[in-house]
Motif scaffolding. Structure first.
Motif, mmCIF file in Angstrom:
data_model
loop_
_atom_site.group_PDB
_atom_site.id
_atom_site.type_symbol
_atom_site.label_atom_id
_atom_site.label_comp_id
_atom_site.label_asym_id
_atom_site.label_seq_id
_atom_site.Cartn_x
_atom_site.Cartn_y
_atom_site.Cartn_z
ATOM 1 N N LEU A 1 0.860 -1.191 0.000
ATOM 2 C CA LEU A 1 0.000 0.000 0.000
ATOM 3 C C LEU A 1 0.893 1.236 0.000
ATOM 4 O O LEU A 1 1.771 1.368 0.837
ATOM 5 C CB LEU A 1 -0.901 0.022 1.238
ATOM 6 N N TYR A 2 0.655 2.168 -0.938
ATOM 7 C CA TYR A 2 1.434 3.405 -1.035
ATOM 8 C C TYR A 2 0.449 4.570 -0.884
ATOM 9 O O TYR A 2 -0.466 4.726 -1.686
ATOM 10 C CB TYR A 2 2.157 3.447 -2.381
ATOM 11 N N VAL A 3 0.638 5.388 0.176
ATOM 12 C CA VAL A 3 -0.257 6.519 0.462
ATOM 13 C C VAL A 3 0.516 7.821 0.336
ATOM 14 O O VAL A 3 1.538 8.015 0.989
ATOM 15 C CB VAL A 3 -0.858 6.408 1.880
ATOM 16 N N ASP A 4 0.034 8.746 -0.489
ATOM 17 C CA ASP A 4 0.650 10.068 -0.665
ATOM 18 C C ASP A 4 -0.422 10.993 -1.241
ATOM 19 O O ASP A 4 -1.233 10.568 -2.091
ATOM 20 C CB ASP A 4 1.847 9.961 -1.629
ATOM 21 N N ASP A 5 -0.464 12.252 -0.752
ATOM 22 C CA ASP A 5 -1.472 13.174 -1.263
ATOM 23 C C ASP A 5 -1.103 13.753 -2.619
ATOM 24 O O ASP A 5 -1.885 14.524 -3.182
ATOM 25 C CB ASP A 5 -1.738 14.296 -0.257
ATOM 26 N N GLU A 6 0.065 13.414 -3.149
ATOM 27 C CA GLU A 6 0.478 13.868 -4.488
ATOM 28 C C GLU A 6 0.206 12.742 -5.485
ATOM 29 O O GLU A 6 0.920 11.723 -5.509
ATOM 30 C CB GLU A 6 1.969 14.229 -4.495
ATOM 31 N N GLU A 7 -0.824 12.884 -6.316
ATOM 32 C CA GLU A 7 -1.208 11.805 -7.210
ATOM 33 C C GLU A 7 -0.117 11.475 -8.221
ATOM 34 O O GLU A 7 0.090 10.319 -8.576
ATOM 35 C CB GLU A 7 -2.496 12.181 -7.938
#
Length: 636
Positions: free
Chosen positions: A5-11
């Motif tokens: 799972l990779y979470v980042d607010d920069e799409e």
């Protein structure tokens, strides 16, 4: 294939990250722009590894990690962020992150490193799980056997026993009689028949370290135990002895039955050998893990020291510490941590307290050269920590970097000033053409469009004018400023007439020269959004070694929903930058600001000033009048 799972607010970063990570076909990457949304649906899918950015809306990376750990989720977690401050790294590792990787550099090399860390974290978790499972099987096996089992090491300490052993020997519930082998032997004095012979036989067995023994124990109450023991070995080295007891009371003592019992014992012996072979394998796994962690400690480029909290004696260190201070490892182990400081008392006071924040000290090398360092530490121990792990950072070059950065900011602001001037000129031309067009038409639809265009131009002009006030942010060096003088000067610029009470005594703070703008923004927010503000106060309280300045008004206050967003850039009804820039001004000298008021009763902004960033200095004459309740009068 690993599930990640990779979470980042920069799409855009998510897409490129997913592409690089899935390139070798060893993993499948699930991406998300919100940790909050993943937490809400957590439990629907399991991941082998989680990667998360640090700074994200609503829930940041460390809060995401802490929430998972609080739920019992032990999935390996990697912080992958552009924030490189040391306190972020320390907070991430303290929260349970497996690795911390800083963004930047060539994408191929960066994601190659991330891929390596993902595989390494997943492999380590699999090993830990296998070890836990093996230990669980071993304990279940011990508890399921009909025999009482006890294991002692070469020093006589009893390391393992099962419940059957306690029942057979009628050990009290507190187990105090079996703390070690000698205490257990003494505990049997009043139970066995012919205690001297019992004691002699045990001494004979002990003398033959690698031997296997078999005998019968008779008890005073008529019970009979069969006792079997054999050496406990690891890597061909005898490390202790395993004792097995079986209650054979009432059994026929004939040679035939003894022979059958011995055969059963032989079978049990083989089972025990297999069980303890598995136990030895588990111990080797633990030793491998210890070597890995030791390798990380020794190869870390940051200097680390392990220190006794009671004596300040240095117990261990890594090679980076030797290089920094110039001592050999052997020389270091004869020193105390206090002896490295030019101010041993202050150095010790920080470490004996509970505060682990970064603090600057002056240390001296072996050659006598004095240099500035920042020291942070982590405590270890049950209840009363006795071991400290210190992280040392040499900040000798920071002033050079600060000067270079300040010069760059001056040049940048010069360029921004020129650009701002040109933009405002063009904007004036655009607004002029807007006026001309409006004067040449009566079409309502076109006039509405022109009005929207005019409002957009006015908004742009307002924001450009607002940013001009912050040209000097971070350019000039921080300086000592009297809080009462700065606050009163900011308040005198307001166009409202309300009582203002400032009771901060003679506190001076070490802050950016734009500190006055912080108080101006707080006053401006009260008058803009407080609705019914009729009084304002500024007071202070002590919070351990720190000081907290409390700004209060009696207006409407801030709703709970807005509390977490008011310091975000762009949030608000005006420019959306005032409180955001106020927080940035304070953070230059490690000050923080939060809003802690009760909605409906007014705001309460709390500014925390860390130890070393404040002092009590004489109050300037022109600011003393604000020690009482004052009013600033101006035309509205």
């Amino acid at each position: 294939m690993l599930s990640v799972l990779y979470v980042d607010d920069e799409e855009c970063l998510l897409e490129i990250g997913k592409t690089f990570l899935e390139m070798d076909g060893s993993m499948q990457v699930d991406i998300s722009t919100s940790a909050q949304s993943k937490l809400e649906g957590w439990g629907n899918i399991n991941y082998d590894v989680i990667i998360s950015d640090y700074e994200m809306p609503l829930v940041n990376g460390i809060e995401f990690l802490e929430t998972l750990r609080s739920r019992g989720d032990r999935t390996p977690f990697i912080i992958f962020t552009g924030r490189g401050r040391e306190e972020v790294v320390i907070n991430a590792l303290n929260a349970g992150a497996d690795y911390y990787i800083q963004k930047g550099g060539a994408p191929k090399a960066q994601f190659a490193e991330l891929t390596h860390k993902i595989k390494k974290a997943a492999e380590r978790r699999q090993t830990e799980y296998a070890l836990e499972q093996s230990n669980s099987v071993l304990r279940a096996t011990l508890e399921s056997t009909a025999d009482g089992i006890m294991v002692a090491d070469m020093s006589g300490e009893i390391t393992i026993f099962n419940k059957k052993f306690l029942q057979m020997w009628q050990v009290p519930p507190d187990n105090s009689q079996i703390l070690d082998e000698s205490a257990f032997i003494e505990f049997a004095r009043n139970q066995v028949v012919d205690y001297p012979a019992y004691l002699k036989r045990i001494e004979e067995i002990r003398a033959e370290k690698g031997s296997t023994s078999y005998d019968i124990i008779s008890f005073s109450d008529g019970r009979v135990f069969r006792r079997f023991s054999q050496a406990h070995t690891m890597n061909s080295l005898v490390v202790g002895r395993v004792w097995s007891f079986r209650d054979i009371t009432g059994q026929n003592k004939s040679e035939l039955e003894l022979r059958v019992t011995y055969e059963q014992l032989s079978t049990a012996e083989e089972e025990l050998k297999q069980q303890y072979k598995e136990l030895a394998d588990n111990v080797r796994i633990l030793q491998d893990l210890e070597r890995k962690y030791r390798g990380i400690f020794d190869t870390d480029m940051s200097p680390h020291l392990i220190v006794s909290k009671d004596t300040m004696k240095i117990l261990d260190l890594n090679d980076a510490a030797c290089r920094l201070y110039g001592y050999t490892r052997e020389e270091f182990l004869t020193l105390s941590f206090s002896s490295l400081s030019t101010d041993p008392q202050r150095n010790s006071e920080q470490l004996t307290g509970n505060k682990a924040d970064l603090q600057m000290h002056f240390h001296k090398r072996k050659d006598g050269k004095i240099f500035p360092v920042e020291v942070s530490f982590t405590s270890f121990g049950d209840g009363t920590p006795s071991i400290l792990i210190l992280s040392i950072r040499d900040i000798s070059t920071i002033k050079q970097v600060e000067d270079a950065l300040r010069l760059a900011n001056v040049k940048l602001n010069l360029l921004l000033g020129i650009t701002r001037h040109d933009v405002l000129n063009k904007l004036s031309v655009l607004m002029g053409y807007n006026e001309i067009l409006r004067s040449k038409t009566d079409d309502g639809e076109i006039l509405e469009i022109l009005n929207k265009q005019l409002r957009a131009c006015q908004t742009i002009k307002s924001q450009i004018d607002f940013t001009k006030e912050y040209d000097n942010l971070g350019i000039r060096a921080p300086q000592w400023q009297n809080v009462q003088e700065i606050a009163s000067r900011a308040f005198s610029q307001m166009l409202k007439t309300v009582p203002f009470r400032c009771v901060t005594e003679s506190i001076a703070v070490y802050a950016d020269p734009m500190l006055e703008k912080v108080f101006y923004n707080l006053f401006d927010n009260s008058f803009r959004y407080g609705e019914c503000v009729s009084e304002i106060s500024l007071t202070f309280d002590r919070a351990g070694p720190d000081i907290i300045l409390s700004y209060r008004d009696n207006g409407i206050g801030i709703s709970q929903d807005d509390k977490n967003h008011i310091f975000r850039k762009g949030f608000g009804k005006n420019t959306g930058l005032g409180l955001f820039l106020s927080r940035e001004i304070l953070s230059i000298t490690r000050m923080t600001i939060i809003e802690n008021g009760e909605y409906g009763k007014g705001v309460c902004f709390e500014i925390r000033i860390p130890e070393g960033n404040y002092r009590f200095a004489p109050l300037p004459e022109k600011a003393r009048e604000y020690g009482k309740e004052q009013k600033v009068l101006a035309d509205e």
